[in-house]
Design an enzyme around this catalytic site. Structure first.
Site, PDB file in Angstrom:
ATOM      1  N   ALA A   1       0.633  -0.949   0.040  1.00 31.43           N
ATOM      2  CA  ALA A   1      -0.274  -0.190   0.312  1.00 31.43           C
ATOM      3  C   ALA A   1       0.675   1.094   0.219  1.00 31.43           C
ATOM      4  O   ALA A   1       1.847   1.267   0.538  1.00 31.43           O
ATOM      5  CB  ALA A   1      -0.885   0.510   0.736  1.00 31.43           C
TER       6      ALA A   1
ATOM      7  N   GLY B   1       0.869  -5.752   0.711  1.00 28.27           N
ATOM      8  CA  GLY B   1      -0.004  -5.582   0.346  1.00 28.27           C
ATOM      9  C   GLY B   1       0.010  -6.479  -1.632  1.00 28.27           C
ATOM     10  O   GLY B   1      -0.440  -6.879  -1.593  1.00 28.27           O
TER      11      GLY B   1
ATOM     12  N   GLU C   1       0.163  -9.859  -1.048  1.00 28.26           N
ATOM     13  CA  GLU C   1      -1.145 -10.344  -0.836  1.00 28.26           C
ATOM     14  C   GLU C   1      -1.721 -10.599  -1.976  1.00 28.26           C
ATOM     15  O   GLU C   1      -2.464 -10.903  -2.221  1.00 28.26           O
ATOM     16  CB  GLU C   1      -2.394  -9.556  -0.133  1.00 28.26           C
ATOM     17  CG  GLU C   1      -2.379 -10.001   1.623  1.00 28.26           C
ATOM     18  CD  GLU C   1      -2.213  -8.028   2.326  1.00 28.26           C
ATOM     19  OE1 GLU C   1      -3.360  -8.778   3.908  1.00 28.26           O
ATOM     20  OE2 GLU C   1      -2.327  -6.944   1.936  1.00 28.26           O
TER      21      GLU C   1
ATOM     22  N   GLU D   1       3.599  -4.744   8.368  1.00 31.13           N
ATOM     23  CA  GLU D   1       3.041  -4.533   8.562  1.00 31.13           C
ATOM     24  C   GLU D   1       2.657  -3.757  10.481  1.00 31.13           C
ATOM     25  O   GLU D   1       2.322  -3.327  10.758  1.00 31.13           O
ATOM     26  CB  GLU D   1       1.199  -4.753   8.602  1.00 31.13           C
ATOM     27  CG  GLU D   1       0.439  -4.606   6.478  1.00 31.13           C
ATOM     28  CD  GLU D   1       1.279  -5.486   6.075  1.00 31.13           C
ATOM     29  OE1 GLU D   1       0.825  -5.675   4.881  1.00 31.13           O
ATOM     30  OE2 GLU D   1       2.253  -6.502   6.178  1.00 31.13           O
TER      31      GLU D   1
END
Length: 697
Positions: free
Chosen positions: A60, A101, A104, A124
């Protein structure tokens, strides 16, 4: 994002948001569009998702956490679901790095081809968050519960090669895009593969393991506030996938709205901002190059400074006046590398390569060809003068001259040199080869080119550099001296050193003020106070710290300081001799003692930092409030989960801070001059603003 490129009947979607392919709103919109286009095309049978050879995606875009765009549709969980539900098989072609992300997205694909040397991570946890787009549910299914717990709670990079036998890795490759396309063709032709979300986590002993993990992280929650939430989310992966996603989503947004995560995200961005020095006018092509360094002083600090340069392949001349002092420095450096080899953190060959770059010397003449000379001698202006006058006559005229002084006037030091514009402060923090912070001090005449070269060098030796102007103690020590002074006055007024330390350590400080003094050496603090007694006789001090030092209790190095240190026993032990000394001083001064609760202690010590930090901003010593916070989170053990003293004051509200300062200023026998709110705090509070006006993020 680039157009879909066709390779046979495989459509390659290129993630393109240089330099790190962060997943911002525009990239998310583009990816949705390209996935829809690929699935609708009759010319495409399978899809490859590819970033670059170096970076698949860093995850992100952190800036969107501040702008609010991180949650806008299509958000990251939606992308994960779109990939999982793609009517055509999707293969992730993962280059050297893949994080957060981005990982992911890769987990959501039907298969993954990794570069052989790829590393992946879920960082994170360092932002007070947990993976929020299925990471806590998919990773345990892909690599197993134990490894997933380690990766998510540790937040550290993991070599994919170590996971080769898991469901995460479909294939390792030295030509990742070509092999991913070939693998996509196989899937299009009917080769079956079970999507990760359909896998089950092995439940054998899982409850016992997770209970042990949960108990472990409970004691670490101050340092890692999101760990309990991460464990709860991972635990949900043992059940239904979609129900687990709901648990993860709830916990993610709870963490996102927490003050700890806000502070950690702020600290992350503050560290990036501190490199930006407005107003510098420099042709980067003409920056001074630094390929050889001289260090004057082979003591603990000088040896540590030298190691920084040896570690990155820069030759070092280490200078001392006497052979025995020089030999101690050489031994210190050799011992450092021997320990690295013994711990398998460096090979013997690598160690020898570093040591071969070291030239011990007793003569300034050996420094005639260095590009940078750094002094690391005793904090005495007459000694500094001798060193810099000699360096000025010895080294090349365009060589940079740097001082490691932590308190002395760099403008005065610069005047000892020919070409004072080449003088800069490089204030390393002890131990210099370990501590990440470097204060780069700009004297009045320091040239833009020299300052820029110093910042570039800081990056090369893997330091976090903050620019400071010249004042007594610069940013960090100027503020910490007030913090320690206020702590001493509290002890004279009725608190105990152990109460003060315990309150601040429980609040999150790595070390309380009295443990800090013992570690640094109480004689160091006494030398600073003696100079202050002369230069600023109006400053109010407790006499107790000097009395401690006069008893020969210099701290850890003498076995006794504020605490007593017993060999083989970790940490210091409260000592009755200190209790008696404090009582004697109180009686001699006629002190009527009062009680200090934990909140009293925390507010006085932290608001002392805030008020002095505001004065530093007023005077232009620091460029930004966030720079002050970087200094404190990287150099003084201030908890990153609170962002730094200036960010903490923002969270409390400057109106509240101002009110507290006024209460302290109006106390009988208090230190009204110090506690009076700085003009900056008063003005900002009145205007309903905070330190964001000075670089808060």
């Amino acid at each position: 994002m680039k157009d879909i490129s066709l390779n046979g009947r495989v459509g390659v979607i290129h993630l393109s948001n240089p330099p790190l392919n962060s997943i911002n709103l525009q990239l998310r919109l583009d990816l949705v569009s390209k996935l829809e286009e690929a699935n609708a095309s009759d010319a495409i049978d399978a899809i490859v998702l590819y970033g670059t050879e170096e970076m698949f995606s860093c995850g992100a875009d952190i800036d969107e956490f501040f702008s609010g765009e991180a949650g806008r549709d299509p958000n990251l969980p939606m992308l994960v679901e779109l990939l999982q539900n793609s009517s055509k098989p999707v293969v992730a072609a993962v280059g050297k790095q893949c994080m957060g992300g981005g990982l992911e997205l890769a987990l959501a694909c039907h298969a993954r081809v990794f570069r052989t040397d790829a590393v992946i991570s879920f960082p994170e946890i360092h932002l007070g968050l947990i993976p929020g787009a299925g990471g806590t549910q998919l990773l345990p299914r892909a690599v197993g519960l134990s490894k997933a717990v380690s990766m998510i709670l540790g937040g550290r990079p993991c070599a994919v090669k170590s996971l080769e036998e898991t469901q995460l890795v479909s294939r390792l490759s030295d030509n990742v895009l070509t092999d991913a396309i070939a693998f996509a063709n196989q899937l299009a032709e009917g080769e079956s593969i079970i999507p990760i979300q359909d896998l089950k986590v092995d439940k054998v002993n899982s409850d016992l393991f997770l209970r042990w993990v949960s108990n472990t992280v409970r004691s670490q929650v101050r340092r890692s506030p999101s760990s309990p939430a991460a464990v709860t989310a991972i635990e949900a992966s043992l059940g239904d996938y979609k129900k687990g996603l709901e648990v993860e989503k709830k916990l993610f947004w709870e963490r996102m709205s927490s003050t700890e995560s806000e502070a950690l995200r702020y600290a992350f961005k503050a560290e990036r901002e501190c490199w930006k020095v407005p107003g510098l006018s420099v042709d980067k092509a003409k920056l001074p190059t630094i390929e050889k360094v001289g260090v004057v002083g082979a003591g603990t600090m000088g040896s540590g400074i030298a190691i920084n340069f040896l570690n990155v392949g820069i030759p070092v001349v280490l200078l001392e006046q006497k052979q025995d002092a020089l030999q101690r420095g050489i031994d210190t450096i050799h011992s450092y590398y021997e320990k690295l080899v013994a711990k398998s953190k460096m090979t013997d060959e690598q160690s020898k390569k570093c040591l071969n770059l070291l030239t011990p010397s007793l003569s300034y003449e050996d420094m005639s060809d260095v590009d940078l000379a750094i002094e690391a001698v005793f904090e005495d202006m007459s000694i500094k003068e001798s060193v810099f006058r000699t360096l000025s006559e010895t080294v090349r005229e365009n060589a940079i001259l740097a001082s490691n002084t932590s308190t002395l006037d760099l403008n005065q030091i610069a005047q000892f040199c020919r070409n004072p514009e080449r003088v800069v402060g490089l204030h390393f923090f002890s131990p210099a080869n370990i501590m990440k912070l470097l204060e780069v001090v700009r004297a009045d005449l320091t040239s833009d080119a020299v300052l820029s070269a110093a910042m570039k060098l800081a990056k090369r030796i893997k330091k976090t550099a903050v620019v400071s102007g010249v004042c007594d103690g610069f940013i960090g020590n100027r503020m910490i001296n007030e913090y320690l002074r206020i702590a001493g006055l509290m002890v004279e007024a009725g608190a105990s050193p152990w109460e003060v330390d315990q309150a601040l350590e429980e609040w999150g400080m790595a070390m309380g003020p009295f443990r800090m003094m013992d570690l640094a050496g109480n004689d160091v603090g006494m030398a600073i106070r003696k100079r202050t007694y002369i230069e600023r006789p109006d400053v109010k001090f407790s006499s107790i710290p000097d009395r401690v030092c006069e008893l020969g209790r210099l701290g850890q190095k003498s076995g006794k300081g504020w605490y007593q240190y017993v060999p083989g026993q970790r940490g210091g032990i409260p000592d009755e001799e200190i209790d008696q000394l404090i009582q004697d001083v109180r009686e001699a001064n006629g002190v009527v003692t009062r009680k200090f609760n934990k909140d009293d202690i925390i507010e006085r010590c932290i608001y002392a930092l805030v008020n002095e930090g505001a004065r530093i901003l007023e005077e232009g010593i620091a460029l930004r409030a966030s720079d002050i916070d970087v200094v404190y989170t990287h150099g003084y053990g201030f908890p990153a989960s609170r962002g730094g003293p200036m960010h903490y004051a923002n969270q409390k509200g400057l109106v509240v801070v101002k009110q507290k300062l006024e209460i302290f200023a109006n106390e009988t026998n208090g230190d009204s001059k110090f506690w009076s709110p700085s003009k900056l705090i008063s003005d900002l509070a009145q205007q309903g603003r905070n330190f964001d006006s000075f670089g808060g993020l």
